[in-house]
Write an enzyme that holds these catalytic residues in place. Structure first.
Site, PDB file in Angstrom:
ATOM      1  N   ASP A 129     -14.551  -8.609 -50.444  1.00  0.00           N
ATOM      2  CA  ASP A 129     -15.529  -7.804 -51.181  1.00  0.00           C
ATOM      3  C   ASP A 129     -15.178  -6.330 -51.003  1.00  0.00           C
ATOM      4  O   ASP A 129     -14.916  -5.884 -49.885  1.00  0.00           O
ATOM      5  CB  ASP A 129     -16.926  -8.104 -50.616  1.00  0.00           C
ATOM      6  CG  ASP A 129     -18.010  -7.272 -51.282  1.00  0.00           C
ATOM      7  OD1 ASP A 129     -17.781  -6.793 -52.419  1.00  0.00           O
ATOM      8  OD2 ASP A 129     -19.092  -7.119 -50.670  1.00  0.00           O
ATOM      9  N   HIS A 156      -9.913 -25.105 -53.246  1.00  0.00           N
ATOM     10  CA  HIS A 156     -11.348 -24.803 -53.235  1.00  0.00           C
ATOM     11  C   HIS A 156     -12.186 -26.070 -53.413  1.00  0.00           C
ATOM     12  O   HIS A 156     -13.408 -25.987 -53.380  1.00  0.00           O
ATOM     13  CB  HIS A 156     -11.653 -23.806 -54.350  1.00  0.00           C
ATOM     14  CG  HIS A 156     -11.399 -24.398 -55.703  1.00  0.00           C
ATOM     15  ND1 HIS A 156     -10.134 -24.775 -56.110  1.00  0.00           N
ATOM     16  CD2 HIS A 156     -12.240 -24.725 -56.708  1.00  0.00           C
ATOM     17  CE1 HIS A 156     -10.228 -25.303 -57.333  1.00  0.00           C
ATOM     18  NE2 HIS A 156     -11.486 -25.275 -57.716  1.00  0.00           N
ATOM     19  N   ASP A 157     -11.545 -27.218 -53.621  1.00  0.00           N
ATOM     20  CA  ASP A 157     -12.278 -28.476 -53.805  1.00  0.00           C
ATOM     21  C   ASP A 157     -12.139 -29.414 -52.607  1.00  0.00           C
ATOM     22  O   ASP A 157     -12.681 -30.523 -52.630  1.00  0.00           O
ATOM     23  CB  ASP A 157     -11.730 -29.236 -55.028  1.00  0.00           C
ATOM     24  CG  ASP A 157     -12.085 -28.573 -56.348  1.00  0.00           C
ATOM     25  OD1 ASP A 157     -13.052 -27.786 -56.398  1.00  0.00           O
ATOM     26  OD2 ASP A 157     -11.390 -28.860 -57.340  1.00  0.00           O
ATOM     27  N   ASP A 175      -6.624 -19.313 -64.066  1.00  0.00           N
ATOM     28  CA  ASP A 175      -7.140 -20.668 -64.124  1.00  0.00           C
ATOM     29  C   ASP A 175      -7.618 -20.885 -65.554  1.00  0.00           C
ATOM     30  O   ASP A 175      -8.437 -20.120 -66.055  1.00  0.00           O
ATOM     31  CB  ASP A 175      -8.313 -20.803 -63.136  1.00  0.00           C
ATOM     32  CG  ASP A 175      -8.452 -22.192 -62.573  1.00  0.00           C
ATOM     33  OD1 ASP A 175      -8.351 -23.151 -63.345  1.00  0.00           O
ATOM     34  OD2 ASP A 175      -8.684 -22.315 -61.354  1.00  0.00           O
ATOM     35  N   GLU A 234      -4.041 -29.774 -63.356  1.00  0.00           N
ATOM     36  CA  GLU A 234      -4.792 -30.648 -62.461  1.00  0.00           C
ATOM     37  C   GLU A 234      -4.998 -31.985 -63.142  1.00  0.00           C
ATOM     38  O   GLU A 234      -5.481 -32.055 -64.270  1.00  0.00           O
ATOM     39  CB  GLU A 234      -6.146 -30.017 -62.126  1.00  0.00           C
ATOM     40  CG  GLU A 234      -6.905 -30.817 -61.100  1.00  0.00           C
ATOM     41  CD  GLU A 234      -8.360 -30.408 -60.996  1.00  0.00           C
ATOM     42  OE1 GLU A 234      -8.944 -30.554 -59.925  1.00  0.00           O
ATOM     43  OE2 GLU A 234      -8.924 -29.949 -62.016  1.00  0.00           O
ATOM     44  N   ASP A 290      -7.175 -26.592 -65.529  1.00  0.00           N
ATOM     45  CA  ASP A 290      -8.241 -27.398 -64.939  1.00  0.00           C
ATOM     46  C   ASP A 290      -8.364 -28.758 -65.641  1.00  0.00           C
ATOM     47  O   ASP A 290      -8.388 -28.819 -66.875  1.00  0.00           O
ATOM     48  CB  ASP A 290      -9.559 -26.620 -65.080  1.00  0.00           C
ATOM     49  CG  ASP A 290     -10.676 -27.168 -64.223  1.00  0.00           C
ATOM     50  OD1 ASP A 290     -10.515 -27.180 -62.988  1.00  0.00           O
ATOM     51  OD2 ASP A 290     -11.714 -27.572 -64.786  1.00  0.00           O
ATOM     52  N   ASN A 303     -17.121  -3.728 -52.736  1.00  0.00           N
ATOM     53  CA  ASN A 303     -18.228  -2.807 -53.043  1.00  0.00           C
ATOM     54  C   ASN A 303     -19.545  -3.191 -52.386  1.00  0.00           C
ATOM     55  O   ASN A 303     -20.607  -2.685 -52.760  1.00  0.00           O
ATOM     56  CB  ASN A 303     -18.407  -2.692 -54.564  1.00  0.00           C
ATOM     57  CG  ASN A 303     -18.748  -4.036 -55.182  1.00  0.00           C
ATOM     58  OD1 ASN A 303     -18.687  -5.067 -54.507  1.00  0.00           O
ATOM     59  ND2 ASN A 303     -19.118  -4.035 -56.444  1.00  0.00           N
ATOM     60  N   ASP A 329     -21.430  -5.948 -52.356  1.00  0.00           N
ATOM     61  CA  ASP A 329     -22.474  -6.805 -52.939  1.00  0.00           C
ATOM     62  C   ASP A 329     -22.387  -8.239 -52.406  1.00  0.00           C
ATOM     63  O   ASP A 329     -23.105  -9.129 -52.876  1.00  0.00           O
ATOM     64  CB  ASP A 329     -22.402  -6.790 -54.480  1.00  0.00           C
ATOM     65  CG  ASP A 329     -21.099  -7.371 -55.012  1.00  0.00           C
ATOM     66  OD1 ASP A 329     -20.224  -7.723 -54.185  1.00  0.00           O
ATOM     67  OD2 ASP A 329     -20.954  -7.476 -56.241  1.00  0.00           O
TER      68      ASP A 329
END
Ligand code: TEU
Ligand code: CA
Length: 543
Positions: free
Chosen positions: A20, A320-321, A97, A251, A198, A22, A24
């Site tokens: 990150d 990420h899965d 992606d 994928e 994907d 900034n 948030d």
């Protein structure tokens, strides 16, 4: 000469959890730019960014509402151009992606499509209820529950293989294919080096007949790797990709070796490589919510099938899965460091393009959440509901979620021991794993024998070895705890010895130690707990 995408190591970034800039609590493009030096130092040549397009986030960006822009939380198109330029200056290329099996239900096309008279109606798959009032067919969503959602405005149902906020596009409509080509050109013209596509083996639904009974993705035989799908991939290749210096990795869900071959055989000119799951399911049971115990020989069998069966592999252990590999096939307790290094050794000595997922290079572990309320992942939340319906106890539900949840890999990158692991100065969108004081990038940067430094050496070893990149793969020996395989190119051979257990075991091989996770420089025929050794065998007759 080999194409650049076979030579390089790829690194996957999950932008919202990387860095990150900034405050948030959400990772962003300037954050990625600020970490390019670290990636260059690791030896990375390609970046794949999980989706950064505008999205209502029903599935963290895999539900796209505009394919030609950047979500303001990540930055804007100028930031993207800057990222591409800064990456290029470091000899790093960037993949987007491409999520085109479905869009967000908030995409303009879908909003228009809800009107039966709209020219966009046919962009999606709409069907009325059956005469008896039941759903159009018996397909189930990959995120559990039925694959159909009723829309009041239309008076019909639409198909969604994933969440109901992810309506599937209709690839029987040539306009959809035309739109996809334009999106691809938009990004390729801006300088991206290709796409991670994907669920690209599921885009073409041959028919909407009922599926055979299954406990996962019922209906899949009507849409997985269909002939129509192959034709579309060929068309995208010929009309778009062939005009750029780029590559695609697709994928492919639940793909068999034969289907994988058809999708990625270079002569067929469809995809350059595929992402399959077989090797990460080597401990999965026949029934959906169960597991068998890990066996090294079983894993080697699966690896051998794909290593020898495909012309070229996308080699990955995390995404990420997936759960973190050190928590899955390794030991995230006592042998955390050794087993993380062993798994890195495995990955970097297989034949194919290695994909490292952010945090893997420092041995990040599964999350430390204690209950469901801390989860974000839509797949876990839905699966938990299904398990509850099936009468599975809360304890077993939580065990399964802990073991499989996609949030395991999505906790923020652990950069340092500063608050929130140096990921953000404020509250992160998903909790940081509290082990960040012990497992973080900065600490490993300062330790010569850290997992991070070991990954750098592994990448270096692969980069400089034609045998490790292109050599033939042969299994040599395996049992419950150990696996041994060879990589051979001409008269050159490497032997990889991996001990997936806490036992010390005999493995009588000889050769020159090229790298090992225990620091040995001579090998004495015994593998200590979680030891990994790569030997160079100078005379082929020795084994
Ligand atoms: O994943 C498709 C897929 O096969 C996985 O969703 C898998 O079945 C699931 O992780 C099991 O829990 C891709 C993306 O990688 C994933 O993040 C998206 O959610 C999905 O497509 C929909 O776009
Ligand atoms: Ca931010």
């Amino acid at each position: 000469m080999q194409p650049w995408w076979k030579e390089q190591v790829l690194y996957q970034i999950y932008p919202r959890s990387f860095q990150d800039s900034n405050g948030d609590g959400i990772g962003d493009l300037p954050g990625i730019i600020s970490r390019l030096d670290e990636l260059q130092k690791l030896g990375i040549g390609i970046l794949w960014l999980s989706p950064i397009y505008p999205s209502p986030d029903a599935d963290n960006g895999y539900d796209i509402s505009n394919y030609r822009d950047i979500d303001p939380r990540y930055g804007n198109l100028e930031d993207m151009d800057r990222l591409l330029a800064e990456a290029k200056a470091r000899n790093i290329r960037v993949l987007m992606d491409l999520v085109v099996n479905h869009t967000s239900d908030e995409h303009e096309w879908f909003q228009q499509s809800r009107n039966p008279k709209s020219p966009y109606r046919d962009y999606y798959i709409w069907r009325p209820a059956k005469e008896d009032g039941s759903l159009p067919n018996n397909w189930t969503s990959i995120f559990d529950g039925p694959a159909w959602e009723y829309d009041e405005q239309s008076g019909e149902y639409y198909l969604h293989l994933f969440d109901k906020k992810q309506p599937d596009l209709n690839y029987h409509n040539p306009d959809v294919i035309r739109e996809v080509k334009e999106i691809m050109r938009f990004w390729l013209d801006r300088g991206v080096a290709g796409f991670r596509c994907d669920v690209i083996d599921a885009i073409y639904k041959t028919s909407l007949e009922d599926g055979e009974k299954r406990d996962f993705a019922q209906g899949i035989e009507h849409y997985k790797a269909q002939e129509g799908n192959h034709l579309i991939l060929k068309e995208l290749r010929k009309d778009v990709l062939d005009h750029y210096d780029c590559f695609t990795v697709g994928e492919a869900m639940k793909v068999t070796l034969e289907e994988g071959r058809l999708l990625s055989d270079p002569d067929r000119r469809e995809l350059d490589m595929i992402i399959y799951f077989d090797h990460l399911e080597a401990d999965a049971a026949e029934t959906r919510f169960d597991f068998t115990s890990f066996r090294a020989d079983h894993l080697l069998g699966v690896l051998t099938k794909w290593q020898q069966g495909l012309n070229w592999n996308a080699v990955y252990l995390e995404s990420h899965d997936q759960p973190r590999i050190v928590s899955h096939y390794g030991d995230d307790g006592v042998y955390w460091e050794r087993s993380a290094k062993l798994l890195g050794t495995l990955e970097m000595t297989l034949r194919g393009t290695p994909f490292i997922y952010q945090g893997q290079e420092i041995g990040m572990t599964n999350f430390d959440f204690t209950d469901m309320s801390q989860l974000n992942d839509v797949a876990s939340l839905n699966a938990s509901r299904e398990m509850e319906k099936a009468g599975i106890s809360p304890e077993r539900r939580w065990e399964w979620i802990k073991r499989t949840s996609r949030d395991n890999a999505r906790t923020p990158m652990q950069w340092s021991d500063a608050p929130n692991a140096g990921f953000t100065p404020s509250k992160p969108w998903l909790s940081v794993n509290q082990n960040y004081t012990r497992i973080n990038y900065r600490m490993q940067e300062n330790q010569p024998d850290s997992i991070l430094q070991y990954y750098r050496r592994l990448i270096d070893l692969r980069r400089n070895s034609e045998t490790l990149k292109y050599g033939e793969f042969t299994p040599v020996y395996s049992d419950k705890n150990i696996m041994v395989y060879a990589r051979t190119l001409g008269a050159k051979r490497y032997l990889v010895l991996l001990n997936f257990s806490v036992e010390t075991v005999e493995a009588a091989y000889q050769g020159t130690v090229m790298i090992s996770n225990t620091g040995i420089t001579e090998y004495n025929g015994k593998l200590t707990p979680w030891e990994a050794v790569v030997l160079r065998v100078d005379r082929l007759s020795m084994i």
